[in-house]
Design a protein around this motif. Structure first.
Motif, PDB file in Angstrom:
ATOM      1  N   GLU A 224       0.825  -1.197   0.000  1.00  0.00           N
ATOM      2  CA  GLU A 224       0.000   0.000   0.000  1.00  0.00           C
ATOM      3  C   GLU A 224       0.866   1.255   0.000  1.00  0.00           C
ATOM      4  OE1 GLU A 224      -3.231   0.143  -0.171  1.00  0.00           O
ATOM      5  OE2 GLU A 224      -3.849  -1.932   0.220  1.00  0.00           O
ATOM      6  N   MET A 225       0.302   2.355  -0.487  1.00  0.00           N
ATOM      7  CA  MET A 225       0.921   3.671  -0.368  1.00  0.00           C
ATOM      8  C   MET A 225      -0.216   4.664  -0.124  1.00  0.00           C
ATOM      9  SD  MET A 225       3.478   5.792  -2.955  1.00  0.00           S
ATOM     10  CE  MET A 225       4.730   4.523  -2.842  1.00  0.00           C
ATOM     11  N   LYS A 226      -0.285   5.160   1.099  1.00  0.00           N
ATOM     12  CA  LYS A 226      -1.346   6.081   1.480  1.00  0.00           C
ATOM     13  C   LYS A 226      -0.735   7.427   1.859  1.00  0.00           C
ATOM     14  CE  LYS A 226      -4.504   2.466   3.051  1.00  0.00           C
ATOM     15  NZ  LYS A 226      -5.332   1.956   4.177  1.00  0.00           N
ATOM     16  N   LEU A 227      -1.280   8.487   1.273  1.00  0.00           N
ATOM     17  CA  LEU A 227      -0.765   9.829   1.480  1.00  0.00           C
ATOM     18  C   LEU A 227      -1.866  10.677   2.105  1.00  0.00           C
ATOM     19  CD1 LEU A 227       1.052  10.254  -1.967  1.00  0.00           C
ATOM     20  CD2 LEU A 227       1.942   9.277   0.162  1.00  0.00           C
ATOM     21  N   VAL A 228      -1.789  10.829   3.416  1.00  0.00           N
ATOM     22  CA  VAL A 228      -2.814  11.554   4.169  1.00  0.00           C
ATOM     23  C   VAL A 228      -2.223  12.867   4.669  1.00  0.00           C
ATOM     24  CG1 VAL A 228      -4.386  11.488   6.135  1.00  0.00           C
ATOM     25  CG2 VAL A 228      -3.828   9.365   4.906  1.00  0.00           C
ATOM     26  N   PRO A 229      -2.805  13.998   4.289  1.00  0.00           N
ATOM     27  CA  PRO A 229      -2.279  15.292   4.749  1.00  0.00           C
ATOM     28  C   PRO A 229      -2.145  15.338   6.272  1.00  0.00           C
ATOM     29  CG  PRO A 229      -3.938  15.633   3.050  1.00  0.00           C
ATOM     30  CD  PRO A 229      -3.970  14.171   3.392  1.00  0.00           C
ATOM     31  N   GLN A 234       2.492   6.524   4.299  1.00  0.00           N
ATOM     32  CA  GLN A 234       2.422   5.123   4.690  1.00  0.00           C
ATOM     33  C   GLN A 234       2.857   4.269   3.501  1.00  0.00           C
ATOM     34  OE1 GLN A 234      -1.411   4.192   6.636  1.00  0.00           O
ATOM     35  NE2 GLN A 234      -1.722   6.411   6.841  1.00  0.00           N
ATOM     36  N   VAL A 235       4.026   3.658   3.601  1.00  0.00           N
ATOM     37  CA  VAL A 235       4.604   2.920   2.481  1.00  0.00           C
ATOM     38  C   VAL A 235       5.167   1.591   2.972  1.00  0.00           C
ATOM     39  CG1 VAL A 235       5.197   5.050   1.263  1.00  0.00           C
ATOM     40  CG2 VAL A 235       6.889   3.973   2.755  1.00  0.00           C
ATOM     41  N   ASP A 236       5.477   0.724   2.018  1.00  0.00           N
ATOM     42  CA  ASP A 236       6.116  -0.562   2.297  1.00  0.00           C
ATOM     43  C   ASP A 236       7.509  -0.499   1.681  1.00  0.00           C
ATOM     44  OD1 ASP A 236       7.019  -3.215   2.274  1.00  0.00           O
ATOM     45  OD2 ASP A 236       4.968  -4.012   2.122  1.00  0.00           O
ATOM     46  N   GLU A 237       8.494  -0.170   2.490  1.00  0.00           N
ATOM     47  CA  GLU A 237       9.846   0.019   1.964  1.00  0.00           C
ATOM     48  C   GLU A 237      10.424  -1.271   1.391  1.00  0.00           C
ATOM     49  OE1 GLU A 237      14.323   1.423   3.402  1.00  0.00           O
ATOM     50  OE2 GLU A 237      12.599   1.713   4.729  1.00  0.00           O
ATOM     51  N   ALA A 238      10.156  -2.400   2.028  1.00  0.00           N
ATOM     52  CA  ALA A 238      10.699  -3.671   1.540  1.00  0.00           C
ATOM     53  C   ALA A 238      10.171  -3.987   0.147  1.00  0.00           C
ATOM     54  CB  ALA A 238      10.344  -4.796   2.515  1.00  0.00           C
ATOM     55  N   ALA A 239       8.876  -3.760  -0.067  1.00  0.00           N
ATOM     56  CA  ALA A 239       8.294  -4.013  -1.385  1.00  0.00           C
ATOM     57  C   ALA A 239       8.862  -3.055  -2.423  1.00  0.00           C
ATOM     58  CB  ALA A 239       6.773  -3.880  -1.322  1.00  0.00           C
ATOM     59  N   ALA A 240       9.071  -1.805  -2.029  1.00  0.00           N
ATOM     60  CA  ALA A 240       9.629  -0.824  -2.953  1.00  0.00           C
ATOM     61  C   ALA A 240      11.036  -1.213  -3.379  1.00  0.00           C
ATOM     62  CB  ALA A 240       9.643   0.555  -2.297  1.00  0.00           C
ATOM     63  N   ALA A 377     -10.413  -4.396 -13.577  1.00  0.00           N
ATOM     64  CA  ALA A 377     -10.822  -5.149 -12.381  1.00  0.00           C
ATOM     65  C   ALA A 377      -9.766  -5.085 -11.288  1.00  0.00           C
ATOM     66  CB  ALA A 377     -11.106  -6.609 -12.744  1.00  0.00           C
ATOM     67  N   TYR A 378      -8.526  -4.778 -11.656  1.00  0.00           N
ATOM     68  CA  TYR A 378      -7.453  -4.691 -10.648  1.00  0.00           C
ATOM     69  C   TYR A 378      -6.556  -3.479 -10.893  1.00  0.00           C
ATOM     70  CZ  TYR A 378      -5.118  -7.383 -14.396  1.00  0.00           C
ATOM     71  OH  TYR A 378      -4.633  -7.835 -15.616  1.00  0.00           O
ATOM     72  N   VAL A 379      -7.164  -2.424 -11.415  1.00  0.00           N
ATOM     73  CA  VAL A 379      -6.415  -1.228 -11.764  1.00  0.00           C
ATOM     74  C   VAL A 379      -5.921  -0.502 -10.512  1.00  0.00           C
ATOM     75  CG1 VAL A 379      -8.490   0.228 -11.805  1.00  0.00           C
ATOM     76  CG2 VAL A 379      -6.506   0.872 -13.174  1.00  0.00           C
ATOM     77  N   ASN A 380      -4.778   0.176 -10.647  1.00  0.00           N
ATOM     78  CA  ASN A 380      -4.217   0.985  -9.569  1.00  0.00           C
ATOM     79  C   ASN A 380      -3.898   2.373 -10.102  1.00  0.00           C
ATOM     80  OD1 ASN A 380      -3.484  -0.931  -7.082  1.00  0.00           O
ATOM     81  ND2 ASN A 380      -3.235  -2.060  -8.985  1.00  0.00           N
ATOM     82  N   TYR A 381      -4.540   3.370  -9.515  1.00  0.00           N
ATOM     83  CA  TYR A 381      -4.276   4.760  -9.850  1.00  0.00           C
ATOM     84  C   TYR A 381      -3.224   5.320  -8.905  1.00  0.00           C
ATOM     85  CZ  TYR A 381      -8.737   4.497 -12.405  1.00  0.00           C
ATOM     86  OH  TYR A 381      -9.750   4.152 -13.264  1.00  0.00           O
ATOM     87  N   ASP A 382      -2.704   6.507  -9.226  1.00  0.00           N
ATOM     88  CA  ASP A 382      -1.821   7.194  -8.294  1.00  0.00           C
ATOM     89  C   ASP A 382      -2.512   7.318  -6.936  1.00  0.00           C
ATOM     90  OD1 ASP A 382       0.034   7.569 -10.278  1.00  0.00           O
ATOM     91  OD2 ASP A 382      -0.335   9.707 -10.542  1.00  0.00           O
ATOM     92  N   PRO A 383      -1.737   7.247  -5.858  1.00  0.00           N
ATOM     93  CA  PRO A 383      -2.345   7.488  -4.545  1.00  0.00           C
ATOM     94  C   PRO A 383      -2.998   8.875  -4.513  1.00  0.00           C
ATOM     95  CG  PRO A 383      -0.105   6.654  -4.318  1.00  0.00           C
ATOM     96  CD  PRO A 383      -0.296   6.978  -5.763  1.00  0.00           C
TER      97      PRO A 383
END
Length: 433
Positions: A224-229, A234-240, A377-383
Motif C-alpha cells: 500500500e501507499m497512502k498519502l494523508v495530509p 504510509q509505504v512498504d519500503e521492503a516491497a519498494a 478489475a485490478y487497476v491501480n491509480y496514483d495514490p
C-alpha cells in the motif's frame, strides 16, 4: 446545500487553483455566462489521433438532433490545461464540461472547483454505476459524492513481437509466466533472437514512465501507499526495494538498455530490435501503423497479486457561478451519448469504461485491445494526494530520487527513502483547498 449554492472566497479559490495547478501558464479567457441553453462548451486536452477521434465523437452527437450543440476547446496537455481549468472554475466562468484525469480529482474536488454529478439525472440519460468497473467508478468519488465519470482506463501494458516470440519458443511462456525469474528467462531468449535487446523500456528524464512500472510491481506485492495530509506517508519500503532491484536487473544493457528514453524504446521495438516493450496503450496506433507483427497483454503478475498501473480520462463538471438547468441537462446527454459510442475511442488503445461497450461484439473483435480489457478489475491509480496526478510534479519527485537507481548507480533503499522524504514535506503542508 448544493455545491452551486455555496459561497466562495475568490481570493481563497484563486490561490488554491494556482497552487494545485503547479504554476502552469494561463491560455486565454474562460467562457462567459451568456451562452444559450443549446450551446455547450467542452474543454479537453486530446490532441493528435486522440483529438481526431474525440472530435468525431462530438460531431456524431451533435448530429443526433438532441437540441444542443457542443463546441470543443482543445488546450495544451499538462499544467497549462489544469491551470486554466482551475482558474476558470475558481472564477465561476468554467465550461459546461471538461476532461480531467482521474488522478487529479483529489486536488480539485475538495475546494469546490468541481460540481458533483446528480445520480438521478445520470440514470435518466441511461448512465448507472452498474455500467462501470467498481474500481473505476469509485475513483471518481470524493467525500461520498461522484465528481467524475470515466471515459476510459489507459493502463501500462506489455507488447511483444509475435514473430520473435515464435522463433524464441516463448509464445506460450508469455501467457503463463508468474515470477521475475520466468520473465527474465523469456527476455533473455528473445535477446538471442534479436541480437540486441530482449526488452525495450524507455524512462530517462520521464518520471511518469519510471513510476508506471515501479508502481505496477510495487502493488503486485500487495503493498500500500497512502498519502494523508498531516501524516507521514504510509509505504512498504521492503516491497519498494524489491521492485526497484528487479527493474535494475532488467536494465543491464542485455535484457534492456541501461539508459534509454521513450522515443528510443519505441523506435527499437518498431525496428524489431527487441521482443518485448513496456508501454502505455496510447502507443497502440503507432504500432499498428507500422504493420509490425505484435500483440499485447497485461503486464504479467510477477509478485503474486494482480495489479496494473493506469489512469482514466474522466468527464467533470467544473464549477460555474450560474448554471442554466436546461444546459446542464444537455451536458448530461452529451456525456451519455459519447459513452455509448466509446468503442470508437477504443481504437486508440484505451479501454472504454462503459461496460456495455466493452461487452459488445464490436469491441471484443478489436485486437489486441480486448486482450487487456480485464485490467480495470485490478487497476491501480496514483495514490490520492492534492499534489499528485497527471501533469503534476508527483512523478517528477519520483524521478529526482529514483532515476539513478534505474541507471544502476543508486541504492534502491536510499532512492526510495529520498522520495518518501519529499512526500512527507508536502504532506506536512496544509492542503491548499
Amino acid at each position: 446545500m448544493s455545491a452551486l449554492e455555496r459561497q466562495f472566497s475568490r481570493r481563497r479559490l484563486l490561490g488554491s487553483a494556482a497552487a494545485i495547478a503547479g504554476g502552469g501558464l494561463l491560455l486565454g479567457c474562460a467562457p462567459g455566462a451568456s451562452r444559450s441553453a443549446t450551446d455547450l462548451s467542452y474543454w479537453h486536452l486530446m490532441t493528435g489521433g486522440d483529438g481526431i477521434v474525440m472530435a468525431g465523437l462530438v460531431d456524431a452527437v451533435n448530429g443526433l438532433g438532441l437540441g444542443f450543440r457542443a463546441t470543443q476547446t482543445v488546450l495544451a496537455w499538462g499544467p497549462p490545461y489544469y491551470t486554466k481549468l482551475a482558474m476558470a472554475s475558481a472564477g465561476g466562468r468554467a465550461p459546461d464540461l471538461a476532461i480531467m484525469h482521474a488522478s487529479r480529482i483529489a486536488g480539485y474536488a475538495p475546494g469546490g472547483l468541481l460540481e458533483p454529478w446528480d445520480l438521478e439525472l445520470l440514470a435518466e440519460v441511461g448512465v448507472h454505476e452498474r455500467d462501470f468497473p467498481p474500481l473505476v467508478w469509485q475513483k471518481g468519488r470524493y467525500d461520498g459524492k461522484l465528481y467524475s465519470i470515466a471515459l476510459d482506463t489507459h493502463p501500462f501494458v506489455l507488447y511483444y513481437n509475435t514473430d520473435h516470440a515464435q522463433k524464441a519458443g516463448v509464445t506460450d511462456a508469455l501467457q503463463t509466466m508468474k515470477s521475475p525469474e520466468e520473465f527474465t528467462e523469456v527476455a533473455l531468449k528473445l535477446q538471442k533472437v534479436t541480437g540486441k535487446h530482449g526488452l525495450s523500456y524507455g524512462y530517462l528524464g520521464d518520471g511518469s514512465q519510471m513510476w508506471r512500472l515501479f508502481y505496477t510491481l510495487y502493488r503486485q506485492q500487495n503493498a500500500e501507499m497512502k498519502l494523508v495530509p498531516g501524516q507521514q506517508a504510509q509505504v512498504d519500503e521492503a516491497a519498494a526495494v524489491k521492485a526497484l532491484k528487479f527493474v535494475q536487473s532488467l536494465l543491464d544493457d542485455t535484457i534492456a538498455t541501461k539508459a534509454g528514453d521513450g522515443g528510443t524504446a519505441t523506435s527499437e521495438f518498431l525496428h524489431g530490435e527487441s521482443g518485448l516493450f513496456f508501454g502505455g496503450v496510447w502507443e497502440l496506433p503507432v504500432l499498428k501503423d507500422s504493420k509490425l507483427p505484435f500483440d499485447a497483454r497485461p503486464i504479467p503478475t510477477l509478485f503474486g497479486t494482480d495489479a496494473a498501473y493506469a489512469d482514466s480520462h474522466t468527464f467533470v463538471l467544473p464549477r460555474q457561478a450560474n448554471v442554466d438547468p436546461e444546459r446542464r441537462r444537455h451536458t448530461y446527454q452529451l456525456v451519455a451519448e459519447v459513452l455509448k459510442r466509446s468503442v470508437k475511442w477504443a481504437g486508440a488503445g484505451h479501454i472504454p469504461a462503459y461496460q456495455p461497450v466493452v461487452q459488445s461484439a464490436e469491441y471484443q473483435a478489436l485486437k489486441p485491445q480486448s486482450n487487456y480489457a480485464g485490467i480495470p478489475a485490478y487497476v491501480n491509480y496514483d495514490p490520492d494526494a492534492w499534489f499528485g496526478g497527471a501533469g503534476s510534479d508527483f512523478h517528477r519527485y519520483f524521478a529526482e530520487n529514483v532515476q539513478n537507481v534505474f541507471l544502476g548507480s543508486g541504492d534502491p533503499a536510499a532512492g526510495f527513502e529520498g522520495f518518501v522524504k519529499r512526500l512527507n514535506v508536502l504532506l506536512d503542508r496544509p492542503q491548499p483547498v
